[in-house]
Enzyme design. Structure first.
Site, PDB file in Angstrom:
ATOM      1  N   ASN A  91       0.818  -1.223   0.000  1.00 30.85           N
ATOM      2  CA  ASN A  91       0.000   0.000   0.000  1.00 30.85           C
ATOM      3  C   ASN A  91       0.839   1.255   0.000  1.00 30.85           C
ATOM      4  O   ASN A  91       0.306   2.349   0.053  1.00 30.85           O
ATOM      5  CB  ASN A  91      -0.900   0.031   1.251  1.00 30.85           C
ATOM      6  CG  ASN A  91      -0.115   0.367   2.513  1.00 30.85           C
ATOM      7  OD1 ASN A  91       1.086   0.616   2.482  1.00 30.85           O
ATOM      8  ND2 ASN A  91      -0.799   0.397   3.620  1.00 30.85           N
TER       9      ASN A  91
ATOM     10  N   HIS B 154       1.624   4.486 -15.318  1.00 26.70           N
ATOM     11  CA  HIS B 154       2.809   5.017 -14.637  1.00 26.70           C
ATOM     12  C   HIS B 154       3.292   6.327 -15.267  1.00 26.70           C
ATOM     13  O   HIS B 154       4.311   6.857 -14.859  1.00 26.70           O
ATOM     14  CB  HIS B 154       3.936   3.976 -14.624  1.00 26.70           C
ATOM     15  CG  HIS B 154       3.776   2.952 -13.533  1.00 26.70           C
ATOM     16  ND1 HIS B 154       4.648   1.904 -13.348  1.00 26.70           N
ATOM     17  CD2 HIS B 154       2.834   2.830 -12.566  1.00 26.70           C
ATOM     18  CE1 HIS B 154       4.244   1.174 -12.317  1.00 26.70           C
ATOM     19  NE2 HIS B 154       3.142   1.706 -11.829  1.00 26.70           N
TER      20      HIS B 154
HETATM   21  C1  LIG Z   1       0.061   0.970   4.883  1.00 26.59           C
HETATM   22  O1  LIG Z   1       0.437  -0.178   5.613  1.00 26.59           O
HETATM   23  C2  LIG Z   1       1.173   0.116   6.776  1.00 26.59           C
HETATM   24  C3  LIG Z   1       1.555  -1.204   7.420  1.00 26.59           C
HETATM   25  O2  LIG Z   1       2.140  -2.062   6.482  1.00 26.59           O
HETATM   26  C4  LIG Z   1       0.329   0.971   7.723  1.00 26.59           C
HETATM   27  O3  LIG Z   1       1.093   1.322   8.859  1.00 26.59           O
HETATM   28  C5  LIG Z   1      -0.112   2.259   6.991  1.00 26.59           C
HETATM   29  O4  LIG Z   1      -0.992   2.982   7.812  1.00 26.59           O
HETATM   30  C6  LIG Z   1      -0.819   1.915   5.693  1.00 26.59           C
HETATM   31  N1  LIG Z   1      -1.094   3.144   4.958  1.00 26.59           N
HETATM   32  C7  LIG Z   1      -2.318   3.489   4.563  1.00 26.59           C
HETATM   33  C8  LIG Z   1      -2.402   4.730   3.782  1.00 26.59           C
HETATM   34  O5  LIG Z   1      -3.314   2.829   4.803  1.00 26.59           O
END
Ligand SMILES: *[C@@H]1O[C@H](CO)[C@@H](O)[C@H](O)[C@H]1NC(C)=O
Ligand SMILES: *[C@@H]1O[C@H](CO)[C@@H](O)[C@H](O)[C@H]1NC(C)=O
Length: 317
Positions: free
Chosen positions: A91, A188
């Site tokens: 993510n 991209h």
């Molecule tokens: C993405 O994942 C991380 C953990 O892997 C988490 O701490 C973070 O909040 C997430 N970001 C979003 C934008 O959801």
């Protein structure tokens, strides 16, 4: 005569609905006639403040559709008993959730419980492409929101380390041709990647490896310098990261594709000519991208009865 007519109707109706997955361009014409313009206003307002959100919204739509179909599952927040897709390490550059929330709020005020979060995201991605200078196009609507969002499902996303064969295979599993995969990779043209996604291509960060030979040497040096500042340093995919054009392909042709998976499209004889084709023909790229993203936008959509219209995009009802 009448029974003949009725029989004909029964033949035609399933054909129409199966051809469009139960979705239609004018799905909200009567139930929420200003749905499209409300989403567009929310998106354009957000992009005026921060044009880099265009890439984020397009990417979010892609993540949504590639995992369990376009059902808004990427929007769901984790709860005490469930870690959602959005908290996967994949993510890293997912953001823009508040834009979807803003659009949803406008829609709930004027037509409560009608417009799904999956549709809002699909419209927001489409509006982002247009805002950034890409094509304008209609998309079918009527998706329902899913009730499942699990971190473990995100292993099915294409990885930055994929070569062309792996990309062709994974996109092929979703029904895309190699040409459609290359056109979609052109997404991209917007946005950035973080050093963590490509630093293994640079010998400085992995002394056991040579510099990735597909990297243009001066570009490799400049990346190495930039990434000294840390894994989170953002680097644009091409010279115009907020403009939806075909510069991405020109960049890949020069050996300055940022991810291994970008450069792989030019390294492989299976896709090299497509990169050159899109690199030299912006109109063709925009047209093929439009067709491919519309196709992506209806992947495994949930119809009436298979999902819901979430009232808050972050939570199942
Ligand atoms: C993405 O994942 C991380 C953990 O892997 C988490 O701490 C973070 O909040 C997430 N970001 C979003 C934008 O959801
Ligand atoms: C592409 O990657 C896959 C998986 O890592 C590997 O099995 C395959 O040999 C690679 N293909 C080429 C042409 O390098």
């Amino acid at each position: 005569m009448i029974s003949y007519f009725i029989a004909a109707l029964f033949l035609i109706i399933p054909l129409i609905s199966s051809a469009t997955n139960g979705l239609s361009i004018d799905h909200y014409m009567f139930s929420c006639p200003f749905a499209e313009s409300m989403v567009k206003n929310a998106v354009f307002q957000a992009l005026n403040n921060d044009p880099t959100l265009a890439a984020a919204l397009l990417r979010m739509h892609f993540h949504d559709c590639f995992i369990q179909g376009c059902d808004g599952s990427v929007l769901i927040d984790s709860t005490e008993d469930n870690t959602a897709e959005k908290d996967s390490p994949a993510n890293l550059s997912l953001r823009g959730f508040e834009v979807i929330d803003d659009a949803k709020k406008l829609l709930e005020d004027s037509c409560p419980g009608i417009v799904s979060c999956a549709d809002i995201l699909a419209m927001a991605a489409r509006d982002s492409v247009f805002f950034a200078g890409g094509a304008v196009y209609d998309i079918p609507k009527g998706r329902k929101d899913g009730r499942r969002s699990r971190i473990e499902d995100t292993i099915n996303l294409p990885q930055p380390s994929f070569n062309a064969s792996s990309l062709i295979r994974v996109f092929g599993q979703h029904g895309f041709s190699a040409q459609e995969m290359v056109a979609l990779s052109g997404g991209h043209t917007l946005g950035i990647a973080r050093c963590s996604s490509f630093k293994n291509r640079l010998s400085k960060f992995d002394p056991t490896h040579e510099v990735d030979p597909s990297l243009e040497p001066n570009f490799a040096k400049s990346l190495s310098l930039r990434c000294l500042a840390g894994d989170n340093v953002p680097v644009p995919f091409d010279d115009t990261p907020n403009i939806f054009d075909n510069d991405y392909f020109a960049s890949v042709q020069r050996g300055t594709g940022l991810l291994f998976s970008d450069q792989a499209l030019f390294s492989s004889p299976r896709t090299r000519d497509l990169v050159s084709l899109y690199g030299s023909n912006r109109a063709l790229f925009l047209f093929d991208f439009q067709r491919a993203i519309i196709k992506m936008g209806v992947l495994e959509v949930k119809e009436e009865g298979e999902g819901e219209v979430r009232l808050n995009c972050r939570r199942i009802n």
